[in-house]
Design an enzyme around this catalytic site. Structure first.
Site, PDB file in Angstrom:
ATOM      1  N   ASP A   1      -2.941 -18.362   0.462  1.00  0.00           N
ATOM      2  CA  ASP A   1      -3.939 -19.047  -0.373  1.00  0.00           C
ATOM      3  C   ASP A   1      -4.642 -20.140   0.434  1.00  0.00           C
ATOM      4  O   ASP A   1      -5.866 -20.308   0.379  1.00  0.00           O
ATOM      5  CB  ASP A   1      -3.311 -19.597  -1.666  1.00  0.00           C
ATOM      6  N   LYS A  42       3.234 -15.522   2.533  1.00  0.00           N
ATOM      7  CA  LYS A  42       3.468 -16.222   1.264  1.00  0.00           C
ATOM      8  C   LYS A  42       4.979 -16.415   1.183  1.00  0.00           C
ATOM      9  O   LYS A  42       5.650 -15.942   0.260  1.00  0.00           O
ATOM     10  CB  LYS A  42       2.904 -15.367   0.111  1.00  0.00           C
ATOM     11  N   TYR A  91       0.824  -1.213   0.000  1.00  0.00           N
ATOM     12  CA  TYR A  91       0.000   0.000   0.000  1.00  0.00           C
ATOM     13  C   TYR A  91       0.860   1.265   0.000  1.00  0.00           C
ATOM     14  O   TYR A  91       0.430   2.311  -0.453  1.00  0.00           O
ATOM     15  CB  TYR A  91      -0.897   0.030   1.244  1.00  0.00           C
ATOM     16  N   ASP A 147     -12.112  -9.070   4.700  1.00  0.00           N
ATOM     17  CA  ASP A 147     -13.415  -9.008   4.029  1.00  0.00           C
ATOM     18  C   ASP A 147     -14.013 -10.406   3.915  1.00  0.00           C
ATOM     19  O   ASP A 147     -15.210 -10.605   4.119  1.00  0.00           O
ATOM     20  CB  ASP A 147     -13.281  -8.413   2.615  1.00  0.00           C
ATOM     21  N   ASP A 149      -6.244  -7.082   4.121  1.00  0.00           N
ATOM     22  CA  ASP A 149      -7.381  -6.400   3.483  1.00  0.00           C
ATOM     23  C   ASP A 149      -8.318  -7.445   2.891  1.00  0.00           C
ATOM     24  O   ASP A 149      -9.535  -7.402   3.097  1.00  0.00           O
ATOM     25  CB  ASP A 149      -6.858  -5.468   2.378  1.00  0.00           C
TER      26      ASP A 149
HETATM   27  C1  IPM Z   1     -10.329  -1.106   4.097  1.00  0.00           C
HETATM   28  C2  IPM Z   1     -10.614  -0.495   2.748  1.00  0.00           C
HETATM   29  C3  IPM Z   1      -9.453   0.395   2.364  1.00  0.00           C
HETATM   30  C4  IPM Z   1      -8.216  -0.476   2.263  1.00  0.00           C
HETATM   31  C5  IPM Z   1      -9.649   1.216   1.073  1.00  0.00           C
HETATM   32  C6  IPM Z   1     -10.908   2.041   1.125  1.00  0.00           C
HETATM   33  C7  IPM Z   1      -8.453   2.056   0.754  1.00  0.00           C
HETATM   34  O1  IPM Z   1     -10.854  -1.483   1.794  1.00  0.00           O
HETATM   35  O2  IPM Z   1     -10.229  -0.349   5.085  1.00  0.00           O
HETATM   36  O3  IPM Z   1     -10.188  -2.315   4.186  1.00  0.00           O
HETATM   37  O4  IPM Z   1      -7.984  -1.108   1.215  1.00  0.00           O
HETATM   38  O5  IPM Z   1      -7.460  -0.529   3.213  1.00  0.00           O
HETATM   39 MN    MN Z   2     -10.758  -3.518   2.549  1.00  0.00          MN
END
Ligand code: IPM
Ligand code: MN
Length: 358
Positions: free
Chosen positions: A224, A192, A144, A252, A248
């Protein structure tokens, strides 16, 4: 004796303002019951900040965050930028700059299932019941932020760099071990290492950190494989720690296990001020409609009481109220299609429940 806390409130974009309003009601009512007071100061961030000032994170907002005891954050993002890859400034830059400037090096996302909601999960009941994971994502390093990042002159090549320094790995793995010490003393480091140099640094460093925690059982898993196991056998995990981009993606993935993205809180732990935000995004389609689920934000406020203020009973009391609203199905449309409540109604219900709680 109660205390006064200064809270920087950053509603941001989309549904941010509506859900933050509910969290503020809950913070206020918790203060009333437990004898604390709060000074809320609002700041601009994200697309709204670009509209007003041209900058997704105005200096004024950053100063406000730095001088506060905690930051309560809504959401960031607007479709008008998502569909325009040429946009020079983007709302997300506000969030990334804030993470870097506040030194928010670890994002902590607890993922647990509410027993009354196991049927909402896309996974089978027997797979999800009992899931209780703390996902810890490194937040200010890796791909990032690594340099160089860019595009060749002819535009035909693009590059990002994943860069990690040992100290960055050390502090976040140490935090994971400290969490695990309060739980089942198990940490899974996701990497990884069969391919990436940064992952090999992670593994080597994690092992060193682990030596300082003799009771911790540490294991390593390729990302993975971790993605697969999170779906197949999520209850095998306790504390997971991983680098920025893996975290990230995996967080999710982990979040849908509970059945509603709208339910999950997070804490971004900083070197000084910490930030608390729901993990869902700005959900622009619902903005202004008073239908978004405020529980993730309210639970983030609970984390703020615990981690930023050291007030555990207060945090626990908020969590209990949220659990009750879910149990009695006094919730928004994502959780109750038949008899959905409005965002503000859910906020009021939880506020009233708290006011009657002690
Ligand atoms: C999160 C979001 C952010 C990230 C984006 C909005 C930049 O997806 O907080 O997980 O990728 O970190
Ligand atoms: Mn995210």
């Amino acid at each position: 004796m109660g205390k006064n806390f200064n809270i920087a409130v950053l509603p941001g974009d989309g549904i941010g303002p509506e859900i933050i309003d509910q969290a503020l009601k809950v913070v206020e009512s918790t203060g009333k019951i437990f004898g604390h007071t709060f000074t809320f100061k609002k700041g601009l961030v994200g697309a709204i900040a670009i509209d007003v000032t041209g900058n997704p994170l105005p200096q004024e907002t950053l100063d406000l965050c730095k001088s506060s005891d905690a930051v309560l954050f809504g959401a960031i993002g607007d479709p008008k930028y998502d569909n325009n890859p040429a946009a020079k400034v983007r709302p997300e830059q506000g969030l990334l700059t804030m993470r870097k400037e506040l030194g928010l090096y670890a994002n902590v996302r607890p993922v647990s299932t509410f027993s009354s909601l196991v049927d909402k999960s896309p996974l089978k009941k027997e797979v999800v019941s009992g899931v209780d994971i703390v996902m810890i994502r490194e937040l200010t390093g890796g791909i990032y932020f690594g340099k160089p990042q860019g595009r060749s002159e002819d535009g035909k090549t693009a590059y990002d760099s994943s860069v990690y320094h040992k100290y960055e790995v050390e502090r976040v793995v140490k935090l994971a071990c400290e969490y695990a010490m309060k739980r089942s003393k198990r940490v899974t480091v996701v990497d990884k290492a069969n391919v990436l140099a940064t992952s090999r640094l992670w593994r080597e460093t994690a092992l060193e950190v682990g030596k300082g925690f003799s009771e911790i059982q540490m294991d390593f898993m390729f990302v993975d494989n971790a993605a697969m196991q999170l779906i197949q056998w999520p209850s095998r995990f306790d504390v997971i720690v991983t680098e920025n981009m893996f975290g990230d993606i995996l967080s999710d993935e982990a979040s849908v296990i509970t059945g509603s993205l709208g339910l999950l809180p997070s804490a971004s732990i900083g070197t000084s001020t910490s930030l608390f935000e729901p993990i869902h995004g700005s959900y622009p389609q619902a903005a202004g409609k008073n239908i978004a689920n405020p529980l993730g934000t309210i639970l983030s406020a609970a984390m703020m009481f615990e981690y930023a203020f050291g007030l555990h009973e207060e945090g626990e009391n908020i969590r209990k109220a949220v659990e009750k609203s879910i149990e009695t199905e006094f919730v928004t449309e994502d959780l109750n299609k038949k008899n959905p409540r409005k965002t503000s109604e859910v906020g009021d219900w939880i506020k009233d429940f708290i006011l009657k709680s002690v």
